[in-house]
Enzyme design. Structure first.
Site, PDB file in Angstrom:
ATOM      1  N   GLY A   1       0.929  -0.496   0.587  1.00 53.42           N
ATOM      2  CA  GLY A   1       0.430  -0.262   0.329  1.00 53.42           C
ATOM      3  C   GLY A   1       0.690   1.305  -0.214  1.00 53.42           C
ATOM      4  N   ALA A   2       1.744   1.873   0.763  1.00 55.82           N
ATOM      5  CA  ALA A   2       2.176   2.616   0.583  1.00 55.82           C
ATOM      6  C   ALA A   2       4.126   2.313   2.089  1.00 55.82           C
ATOM      7  CB  ALA A   2       2.142   4.085   1.919  1.00 55.82           C
TER       8      ALA A   2
ATOM      9  N   HIS B   1      -1.780   6.536   8.347  1.00 50.92           N
ATOM     10  CA  HIS B   1      -0.503   5.836   9.370  1.00 50.92           C
ATOM     11  C   HIS B   1       0.424   5.813   8.633  1.00 50.92           C
ATOM     12  CE1 HIS B   1       0.283   0.876   9.262  1.00 50.92           C
ATOM     13  NE2 HIS B   1       1.152   1.452   8.869  1.00 50.92           N
ATOM     14  N   GLU B   2       0.887   5.837   7.717  1.00 54.52           N
ATOM     15  CA  GLU B   2       2.730   6.173   7.203  1.00 54.52           C
ATOM     16  C   GLU B   2       3.046   7.305   8.300  1.00 54.52           C
ATOM     17  OE1 GLU B   2       3.622   3.436   5.382  1.00 54.52           O
ATOM     18  OE2 GLU B   2       1.965   2.876   5.059  1.00 54.52           O
TER      19      GLU B   2
ATOM     20  N   GLU C   1       4.019  -1.659  13.417  1.00 56.17           N
ATOM     21  CA  GLU C   1       2.851  -2.233  12.281  1.00 56.17           C
ATOM     22  C   GLU C   1       1.646  -2.333  13.913  1.00 56.17           C
ATOM     23  OE1 GLU C   1       3.769  -1.099   9.988  1.00 56.17           O
ATOM     24  OE2 GLU C   1       5.240  -1.378   9.675  1.00 56.17           O
TER      25      GLU C   1
HETATM   26  N1  ARG Z   1       5.520  -0.022   6.134  1.00 57.33           N
HETATM   27  C1  ARG Z   1       5.326  -0.811   5.697  1.00 57.33           C
HETATM   28  C2  ARG Z   1       3.694  -0.616   5.872  1.00 57.33           C
HETATM   29  O1  ARG Z   1       2.535  -0.884   6.826  1.00 57.33           O
HETATM   30  C3  ARG Z   1       4.836  -1.959   4.439  1.00 57.33           C
HETATM   31  C4  ARG Z   1       6.140  -2.649   3.648  1.00 57.33           C
HETATM   32  C5  ARG Z   1       6.033  -3.156   3.676  1.00 57.33           C
HETATM   33  N2  ARG Z   1       7.169  -3.603   2.858  1.00 57.33           N
HETATM   34  C6  ARG Z   1       6.768  -5.634   2.170  1.00 57.33           C
HETATM   35  N3  ARG Z   1       8.677  -5.237   1.086  1.00 57.33           N
HETATM   36  N4  ARG Z   1       6.806  -6.353   2.910  1.00 57.33           N
HETATM   37  O2  ARG Z   1       2.989   1.110   6.166  1.00 57.33           O
HETATM   38 ZN    ZN Z   2       3.171   0.612   8.243  1.00 56.01          ZN
END
Ligand code: ARG
Ligand code: ZN
Length: 871
Positions: free
Chosen positions: A265-266, A301-302, A324
């Site tokens: 997503g981001a 969230h970000e 997370e």
């Molecule tokens: N940290 C990011 C988020 O939750 C997700 C990144 C996921 N990346 C991955 N390679 N699985 O906003």
């Molecule tokens: Zn995250």
């Protein structure tokens, strides 16, 4: 079968890094067919490392090593193995200069530095930085970065990296450079850079302490009109985090970039968040209310990660839920404050109970803090994110909001600038509140969804009501026996006249019961009659609850429970019972009480329309499967369909009345009142077209033509698609495509309307969609919208009794695995729960998994999913 078996990484093997890096100086030269990455690392031995390793070992994947110098002298005795660069016998302190050559244009995995529709961008979490340069690519190595990007000025006028721009200028051959410096030490997974021909939308935010932050959003020119909502959401999130958590933004610039090709997503890269276009771009004409809502929460969230993730990060990837789980909890709280808390909670729990519970009951089940993994990319799961958020929510429930805030203040103060563990988080909560969370920690360590069995007794003589709750938790892979959990159960008791009964001497009508033993009894006295229990209000713990409510009690709770979530849940339980009774032959007719309960909802004045829309939605096929052993999907679907048809036919007049009363006119606004009205009106429309009602069809056609926003237009399209009106359906699909073919986000919706349709989305249709000119194998969104939506949401056709849906998925996974393993492993998810299904489905799903397992060049990602699923 793969040549060599990938090895698992274990939490128990964690060791501190042997070397620390204080400073990283990067110079990245971008060319059309490659990039040269020059990196200078200031390295010193870690005094905390007891092994006193002499060799420096760096991670690196698919890198061409062009040059390697230690303190200015070429290194000759290094070794390059699969995944590693080893420099033997290095000094205490030194600097290392490394030049690597990489090929962003051919990077189809979309990890590391890659190209997406003409621009360069990065995705480094979790282990992408090692695809850019050699580095100790682990989150507990934190360094300050300076990044100079060089590229052709005309093709790439915008050059971005983390932090603040400190230098820029012209170079020879029409090239230019911009140099960025990020003063905050960070792990490599938060590194980011972007280069492209992008337009900039500016805004600003004044912090509580009076600093003005430059907000900049970068998009391709065609998306210029789609930035407003994300920027507005960002400003709300910044203000909210100051108010609710006392967290202010720490750099002078905050940048947001939209890219079309993105695996997730981001991403919360420090000062430079990168988003999947579909999670950030919106305009009323092109995005639905659901997309507006999703964008608001993902942008938040970000942003929230800047504290819960960046300032305080994870020691290792087993701790992923540290950032997370907490950040999802924070974005849920934010969304609740922006709209209706009850509706937000319902939508969230609905997803958790169907998808996360399924994960927790399947072969990939793992604790919120896993003990081992083969490929970390497979652990960005609903368990780590969503169950992790529920665990934080339970701490919030146990401590209360004020203590929780003290705990989070202590956590940020104590660990700012550090890479820490979930245990550090819990300890800060304990220390601030003086509560003992020793037993509570099992939520991080034990996988599986606990089950609560509730029985009760009423002693009329003494007026005493006794609730007895037994907890248990099924075995999960590697964990056959579970210790009891510490579970908060928010509840109340209701009298037959609907009165909320006092539960204690202070006359409280709601309380939180804390379960710690396998069995617990709670007594309530002074009652004149047997009450109706309202249990697990607001879904106060991620558990399955079993209590034998009668249908009459459920109807009573649907209208009388003071807790909105439980009103909805009572309706769901009633509908589940009605549908499964029909499927299992216990009932032949739809219980008229269900119809009457819905009629009451539709005709009672003053109810929240968003709530009514949620309550009218029958439990999903996915949830019904989750509640059934040996699930026969066609039979469940048949029963659900029968109930839906009966309800919609019986309520036709009321549904038409809803349409007449509730549709908002005027200009579109993403505002709770309008959103609620659209959602109820469009739910009514869908039910009317599904029963083949002519008036419903005419309204759908009119709405499709006249809609001024995508919410209403797409709702009309879907109403026609999922209806018996085949001519109208195909005309509408063709026109919709002709009108919107220039807009990828809208075309994604057009794909999903077909691949997700139980009416038309069969294997033939989905195969046609793959051949459509707008389909692009290299674009994860298109792949998800056609293949992912088919397998994940269109259970009718995916579980076609002839196995064609399963085989179709297997073929696509195989094809995708050759170039994007994260996506192929994600798409394999629906197959992993094969044991939940009736024998004919189970066999065909397992057969597809076995064929995948036996492929010669399986990726690590897919290898882990298929072997664990079959194991
Ligand atoms: N940290 C990011 C988020 O939750 C997700 C990144 C996921 N990346 C991955 N390679 N699985 O906003
Ligand atoms: Zn995250």
């Amino acid at each position: 079968m793969r040549a060599e078996q990938p090895q698992a990484v274990h939490l128990a093997d964690y060791r501190v890094p042997a070397f620390l890096i204080d400073h990283v100086d990067l110079r990245i030269e971008l060319f059309e067919d490659c990039a040269l990455v020059h990196s200078r690392l200031n390295i010193r031995r870690n005094p905390a490392d007891e092994s006193q390793a002499r060799d420096l070992v760096l991670n690196g994947e698919e890198l061409g090593l062009e040059s390697l110098m230690l303190d200015g002298r070429p290194v000759e005795n290094h070794r390059v193995d699969e995944g590693f660069l080893t420099v033997p016998s290095v000094p205490e302190h030194f600097h290392l200069d490394v030049t690597t050559r990489i090929h962003p244009r051919d990077n189809t995995r979309l990890e590391g530095l890659y190209q997406s529709s003409g621009m360069f961008c990065t995705q480094c979490e979790a282990e992408g930085f090692r695809r850019i340069t050699y580095f100790p690519d682990r989150p507990d190595v934190m360094a300050c970065y300076r990044t100079r990007i060089e590229a052709d000025r005309e093709a790439y006028p915008v050059l971005l990296a983390n932090g603040n721009p400190v230098d820029w200028g012209e170079l020879e051959d029409g090239r230019h450079q911009v140099t960025w410096e990020d003063p905050y030490p960070k792990p490599s997974y938060l590194f980011a850079m972007v280069a492209g021909d992008l337009v900039e939308k500016r805004d600003e935010f004044v912090t509580g302490s009076g600093r003005t932050i430059d907000l900049r959003m970068y998009v391709e020119a065609r998306n210029e009109a789609k930035c407003e909502h994300a920027l507005a959401s960002l400003k709300k999130a910044m203000a909210w985090d100051e108010e609710v958590y006392g967290r202010e933004y720490d750099l002078d610039i905050f940048m947001v970039v939209a890219v079309d090709d993105f695996n997730m997503g981001a991403m919360e890269n420090k000062g430079l968040n990168i988003f999947n276009s579909s999670c950030v771009l919106a305009s009323p004409e092109t995005a639905t209310d659901a997309a507006y809502d999703r964008i608001e929460s993902i942008v938040a969230h970000e942003y929230f990660h800047n504290w819960s993730g960046n300032r305080v990060t994870c020691r290792d990837w087993f701790q992923l839920s540290l950032k997370e789980g907490f950040t999802v909890f924070r974005d849920n709280q934010f969304s609740a404050d922006m709209g209706s808390p009850t509706v937000q909670r319902i939508d969230h729990v609905n997803m958790l109970r169907t998808a996360q519970f399924a994960e927790d009951a399947g072969p990939m089940a793992h604790p919120v803090r896993p003990d081992s993994y083969i490929e970390i990319a497979n652990f960005y799961t609903l368990t780590v994110y969503e169950k992790g958020a529920e665990v934080v929510r339970m701490i919030h429930t146990l401590l209360g909001p004020d203590m929780f805030r003290e705990g989070s203040d202590l956590y940020f103060a104590r660990h700012d600038g550090q890479a820490v563990t979930t245990d550090d988080f819990v300890r800060a909560m304990e220390d601030a509140s003086s509560r003992d969370l020793t037993q509570f920690r099992r939520w991080y360590e034990q996988a599986g969804t606990p089950e609560l069995r509730v029985t009760d007794a009423f002693d009329a003589e003494s007026g005493t009501y006794t609730l007895t709750i037994r907890q248990s938790c099924p075995a999960t892979p590697g964990q056959s026996h579970k210790e009891p959990f510490h579970i908060p159960v928010r509840m109340g008791l209701i009298a037959s006249d609907g009165e909320a009964l006092p539960l204690d001497a202070e006359q409280n009508t709601e309380t939180v019961l804390e379960l710690t033993d396998t069995e617990h009894s709670f007594q309530f006295s002074g009652l004149a009659e047997r009450p109706v229990p309202s249990l697990l209000r607001g879904f106060s713990a991620p558990v399955k609850l079993d209590y034998s409510w009668t249908r009459d009690q459920l109807m009573f709770l649907m209208s009388r429970d003071p807790d909105g979530f439980n009103r909805w849940d009572a309706g769901q339980k009633l509908a589940v019972d009605v549908i499964l009774s029909i499927q299992q032959g216990r009932d032949t007719e739809v219980d008229p009480r269900l119809v009457e309960a819905y009629r009451t909802l539709l005709t009672t004045p003053g109810l929240d329309r968003a709530m009514v829309a949620r309550m009218l939605a029958l439990p999903s096929t996915a949830w019904l499967i989750e509640l059934t052993d040996e699930a026969d999907v066609a039979a469940i679907d048949g029963a659900r369909h029968q109930v839906e048809q009966t309800v919609a036919r019986a309520l036709r007049d009321e549904l038409l009345q809803v349409r007449a009363d509730h549709h908002p006119g005027g200009d579109y606004a993403f505002e709770p009142g309008q959103v609620a009205a659209r959602s109820l009106s469009n739910s009514a429309l869908a039910l009317l077209t599904r029963i083949g009602d002519d008036q419903g069809r005419d309204q759908a056609l009119a709405q499709f033509d006249q809609a001024t926003n995508m919410t209403d237009r797409l709702a009309a399209l879907k109403a026609l698609v999922d209806s018996p009106f085949s001519q109208e359906r195909e005309d509408a699909l063709a026109r919709f495509h002709a009108d919107w073919q220039h807009d990828p986000q809208v075309v994604e919706q057009w794909f999903a309307a077909q691949s997700g349709s139980p009416w038309i989305g069969n294997v033939n249709r989905v195969t046609e969609l793959l051949a459509h000119p707008a389909f692009d194998w290299k674009n994860p969104n298109k792949v998800r919208m056609v293949i992912g939506v088919f397998a994940g949401r269109n259970l009718t056709h995916f579980h076609s009794p002839d196995g064609s849906g399963h085989r179709f998925l297997g073929e696509q996974i195989r094809r995708l695995d050759a170039f994007n393993p994260q996506i192929s492993a994600q798409l394999a998810q629906p197959l992993t729960r094969w044991r939940q299904y009736a024998p004919h489905l189970r066999d065909s799903m397992a057969g597809v998994l076995r064929e995948l397992r036996d492929l010669p060049d399986l990726s690590r990602d897919l290898y882990e999913v298929v072997t664990k699923s079959l194991g």
